[in-house]
Design an enzyme around this catalytic site. Structure first.
Site, PDB file in Angstrom:
ATOM      1  CE  LYS B  76     -17.952  75.128  10.256  1.00 49.53           C
ATOM      2  NZ  LYS B  76     -16.590  75.345   9.693  1.00 49.53           N
ATOM      3  CB  SER B 156     -14.888  78.231  11.988  1.00 48.85           C
ATOM      4  OG  SER B 156     -14.923  77.320  10.908  1.00 48.85           O
ATOM      5  CB  SER B 180     -12.239  75.879  10.235  1.00 48.88           C
ATOM      6  OG  SER B 180     -12.103  77.264  10.378  1.00 48.88           O
TER       7      SER B 180
END
Lengths: 95, 490
Positions: B76, B156, B180
């Site tokens: 990420k 997210s 998330s």
């Protein structure tokens, strides 16, 4: 409580985010929408409850107060938007 | 090759059925083919990946088998990676190249993992749809039957979940502040776990809300998540909130089964508006666990309905403080002004997107003089009550079973009319962040339109082993083998 335009401008100034006059009404509506929704928490009796400050359900570990890193000036300055020698450069602050 | 689990690919690499270079090359080719459609990666790092794969092949030839030697994964773009641009999906960090590596990504590298690139996300991890990314939205690899309009992957960590689902990464890192990892896992039909707060070091992860943020993995199987978490976890002297407790063999726990375990079903998660398909899947999950030998008990978490509003005080408050560092002086974007204050204000107005600006302003307000007690202090007290609910529940059960999210993936552009509508996505995931407990989402079925739905398992602090045992049992019972519309591999 509902935010008025002056309060929206004050919050933006505290947060150091430039907000134009045209943005104020929309921001005011959005922030009031969120704060109005949050008001539901006033229905809970929290008398005598100790606040929970963190997510860690344990004592934080201590470590020796010793220098473990350093001498990396170039690495630190490598991402500076502007520099003057070995310093970060900003607009003049003191006349 | 692209369809393999991490466990199976690891065995094949050790048996020299194919090389790490071949496995990495296959993934890079699939990324080149699919990423223009999905936008799951902000930055692809083929040179890094090829060099790491070559090193993995050399290690394998020497008989050195790390936990992840030669396994290609996505990171990420919230984890700092030395020498590789790290954006947090924000314009304000557009030019930022970290000189250091986050502890979690360093741990994965230590164990031989190959980084394919940096995965897309909501800006500063603030969002539930990946629509707030400054690098554009991610398309969910899944679409509704007979309808190819793009859906969100959740957020997210939307790029991470989409990459794993589309077989353009075998696993991925995510972070979970209010859901998330778990919500995008549910939306994309993959597994994802937010471990106990403190299980993974936060050092080198771009901070959103420090008392809630926690790193965790995505993978296509529960066991693969366990393998990844085993590498990511562990105490780190550089993060005083990382727990100095042993990292157990999470993968071994997946085979334990649930015989004799008590599984709690919290009545407060049964909302009136819940989609019938989600309610039905939840009941199916309960039946699967009962059939596998678990005892089902009803439990009560009375403050559940206040968790979301509590979160939307605590998280913005911490964010407004954490994001104060983006001032245009030491790193990142700078937009000049006539004096220093104007430089700050112009930089932050130009660099932060609308949702981030909103949350900073809410956080600034609830912490400001005269409002701190009414908002922030009250929220911290609510947080204590939410933790107490879980502590009480875990006296009578070993784990909790709930749906992961109140809906399946929705369309890009939906739920954008007002911020609170988007926030409601996290209603089932936020309580675990506030309490610091572990939560795993497992793909358990499809809805009537062919979209994946996840079930969530919550456990006691530092008892991820039980969470994995329950999750793997659900996974076996569900036999989820559906594939998304956009997918590399066979």
């Amino acid at each position: 409580m509902s935010l008025d335009p002056a309060t929206v401008r004050r919050i933006a100034r505290l947060a150091r985010i430039r907000v134009t006059e045209e943005e104020v009404p929309r921001l005011q509506a959005e922030l009031n929408g969120i704060l109005g929704w949050i008001e539901q928490l006033n229905a809970v009796d929290v008398e005598g409850v100790a606040p929970l400050t963190g997510g860690a359900q344990m004592a934080l570990k201590m470590r020796e107060d010793a220098v473990t890193d350093g001498g990396i000036r170039e690495a630190i300055l490598a991402n500076a938007p502007d520099r003057a020698g070995d310093y970060f450069a900003v607009p003049k602050v003191v006349e | 090759m692209l369809d393999l689990s991490i466990a199976a690919a690891r065995a094949a690499l050790r048996a020299r059925e194919f090389s790490a270079a071949e496995l990495t090359q296959a993934h890079l080719a699939a990324i080149a083919a699919l990423n223009p459609r999905l936008n799951a990666y902000i930055t692809v790092t083929p040179e890094h990946a090829q060099a790491q794969a070559k090193a993995a092949d050399a290690a394998l030839a020497r008989g050195e088998h790390g936990a992840l030697t030669g396994i290609p994964i996505a990171i990420k773009d919230l984890f700092c990676t030395a020498g590789v641009r790290t954006t947090a999906a924000s314009r304000i960090l557009d030019p930022f190249v970290p000189p250091y590596e986050s502890t979690v990504s360093a741990n994965l590298r230590r164990d031989g993992a190959v980084m394919l690139g940096k995965a897309n996300l909501d800006e500063f991890a603030m969002g539930s749809s990946n629509m707030t990314s400054a690098y554009g939205p991610v398309a969910n690899p899944w679409s509704r039957r007979g309808d190819n309009r793009p859906l969100v992957p959740g957020g997210s960590s939307g790029g991470s979940a989409a990459a794993v689902a589309a077989r353009i990464a075998m696993g991925a890192t995510g972070t979970d502040t209010g859901g998330s990892i778990r919500q995008p896992a549910s939306f994309c039909g993959v597994a994802g776990i937010k471990p106990t707060y403190g299980r993974c070091s936060r050092w080198g992860i771009v901070a959103f809300a420090s008392s809630l943020d926690q790193a965790g993995p995505f993978a296509r199987t529960v066991e693969d998540c366990a393998i990844l978490l085993g590498s990511m976890a562990g105490h780190d002297a550089k993060d005083s909130t990382s727990a100095d407790v042993p990292v157990p063999d999470f993968a071994a726990a997946c085979a334990r089964g649930v015989a004799g375990l008590r599984i709690g079903v919290p009545q407060e998660y049964r909302s009136d508006g819940m989609a019938p398909e989600i309610e039905a899947l939840w009941q199916q999950g309960i039946a699967w666990l009962r059939d596998a030998g678990a005892e089902i008990v009803d439990v009560s978490l009375p403050h559940t309905k206040y968790a979301l509003a509590t979160y939307y005080i605590v998280a913005p408050a911490e964010a407004s403080s954490n994001l104060a560092r983006y001032d245009g002086v030491r790193f990142g974007l700078r937009t000049d002004g006539e004096d220093l204050v104007a430089l700050y204000e112009n930089t932050r107005a130009a660099g932060f997107g609308a949702e981030v600006r909103r949350r900073i302003m809410i956080g600034t307000y609830v912490l400001s003089a005269g409002y701190y007690d009414a908002y922030y202090l009250r929220a911290q007290k609510l947080r204590a009550l939410i933790l107490r609910d879980f502590t009480e529940a875990f006296r009578t059960c070993d784990a909790l079973l709930t749906p992961t999210a109140p809906s399946a993936a929705f369309g890009q552009g939906e739920k954008m009319d007002d911020p609170v509508t988007m926030y409601l996505n996290d209603v089932f995931t936020v309580p675990a962040n506030l309490a610091g407990i572990p939560g795993l989402s497992v793909p358990a079925g499809l809805d009537g339109q062919g979209l994946p739905l996840g079930l969530q398992i919550l456990g006691r602090p530092f008892d991820e082993e039980t969470v994995f045992a329950v999750g793997a049992t659900l996974e076996r019972a569900a036999g989820f083998d559906a594939r998304p519309a956009v997918c590399a591999g066979a």
